[in-house]
Design a protein around this motif. Structure first.
Motif, PDB file in Angstrom:
ATOM      1  N   ILE A  22      34.650  42.175  47.691  1.00 37.70           N
ATOM      2  CA  ILE A  22      36.033  42.203  47.210  1.00 37.70           C
ATOM      3  C   ILE A  22      36.137  43.286  46.148  1.00 37.70           C
ATOM      4  O   ILE A  22      35.319  43.354  45.238  1.00 37.70           O
ATOM      5  CB  ILE A  22      36.451  40.847  46.624  1.00 37.70           C
ATOM      6  CG1 ILE A  22      36.368  39.766  47.714  1.00 37.70           C
ATOM      7  CG2 ILE A  22      37.856  40.911  46.047  1.00 37.70           C
ATOM      8  CD1 ILE A  22      36.639  38.377  47.219  1.00 37.70           C
ATOM      9  N   ALA A  23      37.145  44.130  46.286  1.00 42.30           N
ATOM     10  CA  ALA A  23      37.359  45.197  45.315  1.00 42.30           C
ATOM     11  C   ALA A  23      37.575  44.596  43.928  1.00 42.30           C
ATOM     12  O   ALA A  23      38.143  43.511  43.780  1.00 42.30           O
ATOM     13  CB  ALA A  23      38.562  46.043  45.709  1.00 42.30           C
ATOM     14  N   LYS A  24      37.117  45.290  42.913  1.00 43.28           N
ATOM     15  CA  LYS A  24      37.155  44.776  41.543  1.00 43.28           C
ATOM     16  C   LYS A  24      38.554  44.385  41.083  1.00 43.28           C
ATOM     17  O   LYS A  24      38.741  43.394  40.410  1.00 43.28           O
ATOM     18  CB  LYS A  24      36.571  45.806  40.585  1.00 43.28           C
ATOM     19  CG  LYS A  24      36.433  45.286  39.179  1.00 43.28           C
ATOM     20  CD  LYS A  24      35.710  46.252  38.290  1.00 43.28           C
ATOM     21  CE  LYS A  24      35.520  45.647  36.921  1.00 43.28           C
ATOM     22  NZ  LYS A  24      34.745  46.489  36.040  1.00 43.28           N
ATOM     23  N   HIS A  25      39.555  45.139  41.455  1.00 47.22           N
ATOM     24  CA  HIS A  25      40.911  44.857  40.968  1.00 47.22           C
ATOM     25  C   HIS A  25      41.805  44.300  42.074  1.00 47.22           C
ATOM     26  O   HIS A  25      42.986  44.593  42.127  1.00 47.22           O
ATOM     27  CB  HIS A  25      41.526  46.119  40.368  1.00 47.22           C
ATOM     28  CG  HIS A  25      40.771  46.612  39.163  1.00 47.22           C
ATOM     29  ND1 HIS A  25      40.815  45.952  37.955  1.00 47.22           N
ATOM     30  CD2 HIS A  25      39.932  47.649  38.982  1.00 47.22           C
ATOM     31  CE1 HIS A  25      40.054  46.577  37.090  1.00 47.22           C
ATOM     32  NE2 HIS A  25      39.501  47.615  37.680  1.00 47.22           N
ATOM     33  N   SER A  26      41.241  43.464  42.948  1.00 44.04           N
ATOM     34  CA  SER A  26      42.018  42.831  44.010  1.00 44.04           C
ATOM     35  C   SER A  26      42.861  41.697  43.449  1.00 44.04           C
ATOM     36  O   SER A  26      42.494  41.071  42.463  1.00 44.04           O
ATOM     37  CB  SER A  26      41.089  42.268  45.082  1.00 44.04           C
ATOM     38  OG  SER A  26      40.388  43.291  45.712  1.00 44.04           O
ATOM     39  N   ASP A  56      34.324  34.333  33.447  1.00 45.25           N
ATOM     40  CA  ASP A  56      32.970  34.791  33.782  1.00 45.25           C
ATOM     41  C   ASP A  56      33.000  35.837  34.894  1.00 45.25           C
ATOM     42  O   ASP A  56      32.287  36.842  34.824  1.00 45.25           O
ATOM     43  CB  ASP A  56      32.091  33.613  34.214  1.00 45.25           C
ATOM     44  CG  ASP A  56      31.698  32.712  33.052  1.00 45.25           C
ATOM     45  OD1 ASP A  56      31.784  33.165  31.892  1.00 45.25           O
ATOM     46  OD2 ASP A  56      31.297  31.564  33.314  1.00 45.25           O
ATOM     47  N   ALA A  57      33.824  35.616  35.905  1.00 45.53           N
ATOM     48  CA  ALA A  57      33.924  36.588  36.999  1.00 45.53           C
ATOM     49  C   ALA A  57      34.475  37.917  36.509  1.00 45.53           C
ATOM     50  O   ALA A  57      33.997  38.979  36.911  1.00 45.53           O
ATOM     51  CB  ALA A  57      34.807  36.026  38.118  1.00 45.53           C
ATOM     52  N   MET A  58      35.466  37.871  35.635  1.00 40.82           N
ATOM     53  CA  MET A  58      36.076  39.101  35.147  1.00 40.82           C
ATOM     54  C   MET A  58      35.131  39.932  34.276  1.00 40.82           C
ATOM     55  O   MET A  58      35.209  41.154  34.276  1.00 40.82           O
ATOM     56  CB  MET A  58      37.356  38.793  34.350  1.00 40.82           C
ATOM     57  CG  MET A  58      38.485  38.223  35.178  1.00 40.82           C
ATOM     58  SD  MET A  58      39.211  39.424  36.318  1.00 40.82           S
ATOM     59  CE  MET A  58      38.312  39.132  37.809  1.00 40.82           C
ATOM     60  N   ILE A  59      34.227  39.270  33.542  1.00 39.82           N
ATOM     61  CA  ILE A  59      33.307  40.018  32.692  1.00 39.82           C
ATOM     62  C   ILE A  59      31.981  40.304  33.397  1.00 39.82           C
ATOM     63  O   ILE A  59      31.076  40.890  32.811  1.00 39.82           O
ATOM     64  CB  ILE A  59      33.043  39.307  31.342  1.00 39.82           C
ATOM     65  CG1 ILE A  59      32.325  37.976  31.533  1.00 39.82           C
ATOM     66  CG2 ILE A  59      34.335  39.154  30.557  1.00 39.82           C
ATOM     67  CD1 ILE A  59      31.836  37.354  30.224  1.00 39.82           C
ATOM     68  N   GLY A  60      31.885  39.901  34.673  1.00 37.07           N
ATOM     69  CA  GLY A  60      30.683  40.189  35.445  1.00 37.07           C
ATOM     70  C   GLY A  60      29.545  39.214  35.241  1.00 37.07           C
ATOM     71  O   GLY A  60      28.412  39.475  35.627  1.00 37.07           O
ATOM     72  N   ASN A  61      29.819  38.082  34.621  1.00 35.49           N
ATOM     73  CA  ASN A  61      28.803  37.058  34.396  1.00 35.49           C
ATOM     74  C   ASN A  61      28.696  36.198  35.654  1.00 35.49           C
ATOM     75  O   ASN A  61      29.166  35.066  35.696  1.00 35.49           O
ATOM     76  CB  ASN A  61      29.182  36.207  33.180  1.00 35.49           C
ATOM     77  CG  ASN A  61      28.092  35.229  32.814  1.00 35.49           C
ATOM     78  OD1 ASN A  61      26.946  35.373  33.220  1.00 35.49           O
ATOM     79  ND2 ASN A  61      28.457  34.215  32.038  1.00 35.49           N
TER      80      ASN A  61
END
Length: 58
Positions: A3-7, A39-44
């Motif tokens: 999934i693209a980062k800014h989907s 967590d998903a948004m900060i890459g955790n």
């Protein structure tokens, strides 16, 4: 699947009749979702391929 980062993602939360126990569950679910989203948004995150490592499922 990647999934693209800014989907954009649509989340639908269905809530039926209210009572005190349901309100507590909804609040708990909402807080859990907020923390997971953060967590998903900060890459955790942990790759799905690693989720079952070390677990002996028979």
């Amino acid at each position: 699947m990647t999934i693209a980062k800014h989907s954009r993602v649509q989340v639908i939360i269905l809530i039926t009749e209210e009572n005190e126990e349901d309100n507590e569950l909804v609040e708990s679910a909402s807080e859990s979702f907020r923390q997971g989203w953060y967590d998903a948004m900060i890459g955790n995150t942990v790759p799905i391929s690693q989720l079952w490592e070390g677990i002996d499922a028979e």
